[in-house]
Design a protein around this motif. Structure first.
Motif, PDB file in Angstrom:
ATOM      1  N   LEU A  23      75.087 -18.254 -40.389  1.00  0.00           N
ATOM      2  CA  LEU A  23      74.015 -17.429 -39.770  1.00  0.00           C
ATOM      3  C   LEU A  23      74.476 -16.396 -39.197  1.00  0.00           C
ATOM      4  O   LEU A  23      75.387 -16.166 -38.503  1.00  0.00           O
ATOM      5  CB  LEU A  23      73.501 -18.594 -38.408  1.00  0.00           C
ATOM      6  CG  LEU A  23      72.345 -18.023 -37.684  1.00  0.00           C
ATOM      7  CD1 LEU A  23      71.067 -17.929 -38.524  1.00  0.00           C
ATOM      8  CD2 LEU A  23      72.048 -18.916 -36.304  1.00  0.00           C
ATOM      9  N   GLU A  24      73.704 -15.130 -39.315  1.00  0.00           N
ATOM     10  CA  GLU A  24      73.902 -13.921 -38.836  1.00  0.00           C
ATOM     11  C   GLU A  24      73.358 -13.906 -37.430  1.00  0.00           C
ATOM     12  O   GLU A  24      72.289 -14.277 -37.136  1.00  0.00           O
ATOM     13  CB  GLU A  24      73.201 -12.965 -39.775  1.00  0.00           C
ATOM     14  CG  GLU A  24      73.419 -11.437 -39.104  1.00  0.00           C
ATOM     15  CD  GLU A  24      72.726 -10.439 -40.243  1.00  0.00           C
ATOM     16  OE1 GLU A  24      72.612  -9.221 -39.834  1.00  0.00           O
ATOM     17  OE2 GLU A  24      72.507 -10.690 -41.294  1.00  0.00           O
ATOM     18  N   ILE A  25      74.384 -13.393 -36.552  1.00  0.00           N
ATOM     19  CA  ILE A  25      74.003 -13.101 -35.213  1.00  0.00           C
ATOM     20  C   ILE A  25      74.420 -11.954 -34.696  1.00  0.00           C
ATOM     21  O   ILE A  25      74.855 -11.284 -35.112  1.00  0.00           O
ATOM     22  CB  ILE A  25      74.542 -14.224 -34.365  1.00  0.00           C
ATOM     23  CG1 ILE A  25      76.216 -14.241 -34.517  1.00  0.00           C
ATOM     24  CG2 ILE A  25      74.119 -15.722 -34.461  1.00  0.00           C
ATOM     25  CD1 ILE A  25      77.008 -14.907 -33.559  1.00  0.00           C
ATOM     26  N   THR A  26      73.570 -11.434 -33.339  1.00  0.00           N
ATOM     27  CA  THR A  26      73.634 -10.183 -33.042  1.00  0.00           C
ATOM     28  C   THR A  26      74.104 -10.369 -31.693  1.00  0.00           C
ATOM     29  O   THR A  26      73.650 -11.293 -30.710  1.00  0.00           O
ATOM     30  CB  THR A  26      72.302  -9.493 -32.827  1.00  0.00           C
ATOM     31  OG1 THR A  26      71.808  -9.592 -34.317  1.00  0.00           O
ATOM     32  CG2 THR A  26      72.247  -8.233 -32.285  1.00  0.00           C
ATOM     33  N   GLU A  27      75.227  -9.409 -31.046  1.00  0.00           N
ATOM     34  CA  GLU A  27      75.657  -9.264 -29.879  1.00  0.00           C
ATOM     35  C   GLU A  27      74.700  -9.617 -28.785  1.00  0.00           C
ATOM     36  O   GLU A  27      73.533  -8.726 -28.858  1.00  0.00           O
ATOM     37  CB  GLU A  27      76.741  -8.143 -29.722  1.00  0.00           C
ATOM     38  CG  GLU A  27      77.184  -8.070 -28.123  1.00  0.00           C
ATOM     39  CD  GLU A  27      77.962  -6.781 -28.004  1.00  0.00           C
ATOM     40  OE1 GLU A  27      78.509  -6.596 -26.795  1.00  0.00           O
ATOM     41  OE2 GLU A  27      78.333  -6.175 -29.022  1.00  0.00           O
ATOM     42  N   GLU A  29      72.506 -11.865 -28.339  1.00  0.00           N
ATOM     43  CA  GLU A  29      71.733 -12.864 -28.543  1.00  0.00           C
ATOM     44  C   GLU A  29      71.780 -14.435 -27.833  1.00  0.00           C
ATOM     45  O   GLU A  29      72.914 -14.941 -27.970  1.00  0.00           O
ATOM     46  CB  GLU A  29      71.513 -13.057 -29.882  1.00  0.00           C
ATOM     47  CG  GLU A  29      70.480 -13.959 -30.721  1.00  0.00           C
ATOM     48  CD  GLU A  29      70.582 -14.169 -32.418  1.00  0.00           C
ATOM     49  OE1 GLU A  29      69.735 -14.805 -32.781  1.00  0.00           O
ATOM     50  OE2 GLU A  29      71.297 -13.298 -32.976  1.00  0.00           O
ATOM     51  N   GLN A  30      70.814 -14.816 -27.345  1.00  0.00           N
ATOM     52  CA  GLN A  30      70.731 -16.191 -26.597  1.00  0.00           C
ATOM     53  C   GLN A  30      70.841 -17.231 -28.008  1.00  0.00           C
ATOM     54  O   GLN A  30      69.894 -17.093 -28.758  1.00  0.00           O
ATOM     55  CB  GLN A  30      69.781 -16.404 -25.858  1.00  0.00           C
ATOM     56  CG  GLN A  30      69.830 -15.544 -24.679  1.00  0.00           C
ATOM     57  CD  GLN A  30      71.266 -15.656 -23.750  1.00  0.00           C
ATOM     58  OE1 GLN A  30      71.490 -16.736 -23.534  1.00  0.00           O
ATOM     59  NE2 GLN A  30      71.903 -14.467 -23.650  1.00  0.00           N
ATOM     60  N   LEU A  31      71.728 -18.369 -27.774  1.00  0.00           N
ATOM     61  CA  LEU A  31      71.787 -19.317 -28.871  1.00  0.00           C
ATOM     62  C   LEU A  31      71.886 -20.674 -28.095  1.00  0.00           C
ATOM     63  O   LEU A  31      72.284 -20.714 -26.948  1.00  0.00           O
ATOM     64  CB  LEU A  31      72.976 -18.994 -29.733  1.00  0.00           C
ATOM     65  CG  LEU A  31      73.098 -17.666 -30.679  1.00  0.00           C
ATOM     66  CD1 LEU A  31      74.593 -17.562 -30.809  1.00  0.00           C
ATOM     67  CD2 LEU A  31      71.972 -17.710 -31.480  1.00  0.00           C
ATOM     68  N   VAL A  41      81.389 -23.260 -35.013  1.00  0.00           N
ATOM     69  CA  VAL A  41      80.209 -23.850 -34.273  1.00  0.00           C
ATOM     70  C   VAL A  41      78.644 -23.659 -34.932  1.00  0.00           C
ATOM     71  O   VAL A  41      78.610 -22.568 -35.477  1.00  0.00           O
ATOM     72  CB  VAL A  41      80.027 -23.249 -32.502  1.00  0.00           C
ATOM     73  CG1 VAL A  41      81.368 -23.633 -31.883  1.00  0.00           C
ATOM     74  CG2 VAL A  41      79.859 -21.823 -32.631  1.00  0.00           C
ATOM     75  N   LEU A  42      78.116 -24.532 -34.823  1.00  0.00           N
ATOM     76  CA  LEU A  42      76.730 -24.812 -35.291  1.00  0.00           C
ATOM     77  C   LEU A  42      75.834 -24.627 -34.124  1.00  0.00           C
ATOM     78  O   LEU A  42      75.767 -25.341 -33.025  1.00  0.00           O
ATOM     79  CB  LEU A  42      76.374 -26.435 -36.040  1.00  0.00           C
ATOM     80  CG  LEU A  42      75.037 -26.499 -36.321  1.00  0.00           C
ATOM     81  CD1 LEU A  42      74.953 -25.604 -37.639  1.00  0.00           C
ATOM     82  CD2 LEU A  42      74.694 -27.683 -36.755  1.00  0.00           C
ATOM     83  N   VAL A  43      75.123 -23.512 -34.505  1.00  0.00           N
ATOM     84  CA  VAL A  43      74.204 -22.858 -33.322  1.00  0.00           C
ATOM     85  C   VAL A  43      72.845 -22.613 -34.141  1.00  0.00           C
ATOM     86  O   VAL A  43      72.431 -22.547 -35.040  1.00  0.00           O
ATOM     87  CB  VAL A  43      74.628 -21.494 -32.856  1.00  0.00           C
ATOM     88  CG1 VAL A  43      75.940 -21.549 -32.187  1.00  0.00           C
ATOM     89  CG2 VAL A  43      74.468 -20.422 -33.797  1.00  0.00           C
ATOM     90  N   GLY A  44      71.693 -22.544 -33.013  1.00  0.00           N
ATOM     91  CA  GLY A  44      70.227 -22.370 -33.207  1.00  0.00           C
ATOM     92  C   GLY A  44      70.072 -21.414 -32.623  1.00  0.00           C
ATOM     93  O   GLY A  44      70.187 -21.186 -31.573  1.00  0.00           O
ATOM     94  N   ARG A  45      68.822 -20.500 -32.917  1.00  0.00           N
ATOM     95  CA  ARG A  45      68.320 -19.415 -32.177  1.00  0.00           C
ATOM     96  C   ARG A  45      67.253 -19.987 -31.326  1.00  0.00           C
ATOM     97  O   ARG A  45      66.485 -20.999 -31.728  1.00  0.00           O
ATOM     98  CB  ARG A  45      67.645 -18.596 -33.082  1.00  0.00           C
ATOM     99  CG  ARG A  45      68.635 -17.501 -33.983  1.00  0.00           C
ATOM    100  CD  ARG A  45      67.803 -16.446 -34.270  1.00  0.00           C
ATOM    101  NE  ARG A  45      68.764 -15.474 -35.077  1.00  0.00           N
ATOM    102  CZ  ARG A  45      69.192 -15.498 -36.357  1.00  0.00           C
ATOM    103  NH1 ARG A  45      68.680 -16.531 -37.189  1.00  0.00           N
ATOM    104  NH2 ARG A  45      70.074 -14.863 -36.914  1.00  0.00           N
ATOM    105  N   GLY A  50      66.172 -20.615 -37.440  1.00  0.00           N
ATOM    106  CA  GLY A  50      67.415 -20.316 -37.838  1.00  0.00           C
ATOM    107  C   GLY A  50      68.606 -21.122 -37.253  1.00  0.00           C
ATOM    108  O   GLY A  50      68.730 -21.266 -35.925  1.00  0.00           O
ATOM    109  N   VAL A  51      69.318 -21.640 -38.119  1.00  0.00           N
ATOM    110  CA  VAL A  51      70.310 -22.827 -37.756  1.00  0.00           C
ATOM    111  C   VAL A  51      71.455 -22.507 -38.522  1.00  0.00           C
ATOM    112  O   VAL A  51      71.455 -22.569 -39.709  1.00  0.00           O
ATOM    113  CB  VAL A  51      70.267 -24.198 -37.575  1.00  0.00           C
ATOM    114  CG1 VAL A  51      71.214 -25.257 -37.431  1.00  0.00           C
ATOM    115  CG2 VAL A  51      68.915 -24.448 -36.446  1.00  0.00           C
ATOM    116  N   GLY A  52      72.738 -22.229 -37.887  1.00  0.00           N
ATOM    117  CA  GLY A  52      73.779 -22.092 -38.888  1.00  0.00           C
ATOM    118  C   GLY A  52      75.287 -22.082 -38.245  1.00  0.00           C
ATOM    119  O   GLY A  52      75.385 -22.012 -37.026  1.00  0.00           O
ATOM    120  N   PHE A  53      76.206 -22.133 -38.958  1.00  0.00           N
ATOM    121  CA  PHE A  53      77.560 -21.952 -38.552  1.00  0.00           C
ATOM    122  C   PHE A  53      78.073 -20.450 -38.117  1.00  0.00           C
ATOM    123  O   PHE A  53      77.656 -19.655 -39.106  1.00  0.00           O
ATOM    124  CB  PHE A  53      78.512 -22.472 -39.329  1.00  0.00           C
ATOM    125  CG  PHE A  53      78.472 -24.046 -39.253  1.00  0.00           C
ATOM    126  CD1 PHE A  53      79.195 -24.603 -38.361  1.00  0.00           C
ATOM    127  CD2 PHE A  53      77.720 -24.640 -40.400  1.00  0.00           C
ATOM    128  CE1 PHE A  53      79.227 -26.286 -38.464  1.00  0.00           C
ATOM    129  CE2 PHE A  53      77.892 -26.023 -40.627  1.00  0.00           C
ATOM    130  CZ  PHE A  53      78.296 -26.687 -39.523  1.00  0.00           C
TER     131      PHE A  53
END
Length: 70
Positions: A23-27, A29-31, A41-45, A50-53
């Motif tokens: 998963l693409e994430i941005t500095e 961002e709350q997950l 880690v497996l995270v979701g937005r 959007g869910v991904g590692f």
């Protein structure tokens, strides 16, 4: 949990993700933490699809402590 760095998964020459589970994430961002796999880690937005590692070192967990006197 929040992202402490941007993470952009690797793409091939055609622009497709090499690993569709990332998963693409941005500095900043709350997950939500779904699962801790060690280095990844497996995270979701929160509030969005959007869910991904992502690399575990790219996120931080903030623990909330309650005052025992309250």
């Amino acid at each position: 949990m929040r992202a402490v760095y941007d993470y952009v998964p690797t793409r091939n020459y055609a622009g497709e993700l090499e690993n569709e589970e990332e998963l693409e994430i941005t500095e900043g961002e709350q997950l939500q933490l779904w699962e801790d796999e060690g280095d990844w880690v497996l995270v979701g937005r929160e509030g969005a699809k959007g869910v991904g590692f992502v690399p575990g070192s790219y996120v931080e967990v903030r623990l909330l402590c309650r005052n025992a006197a309250s």
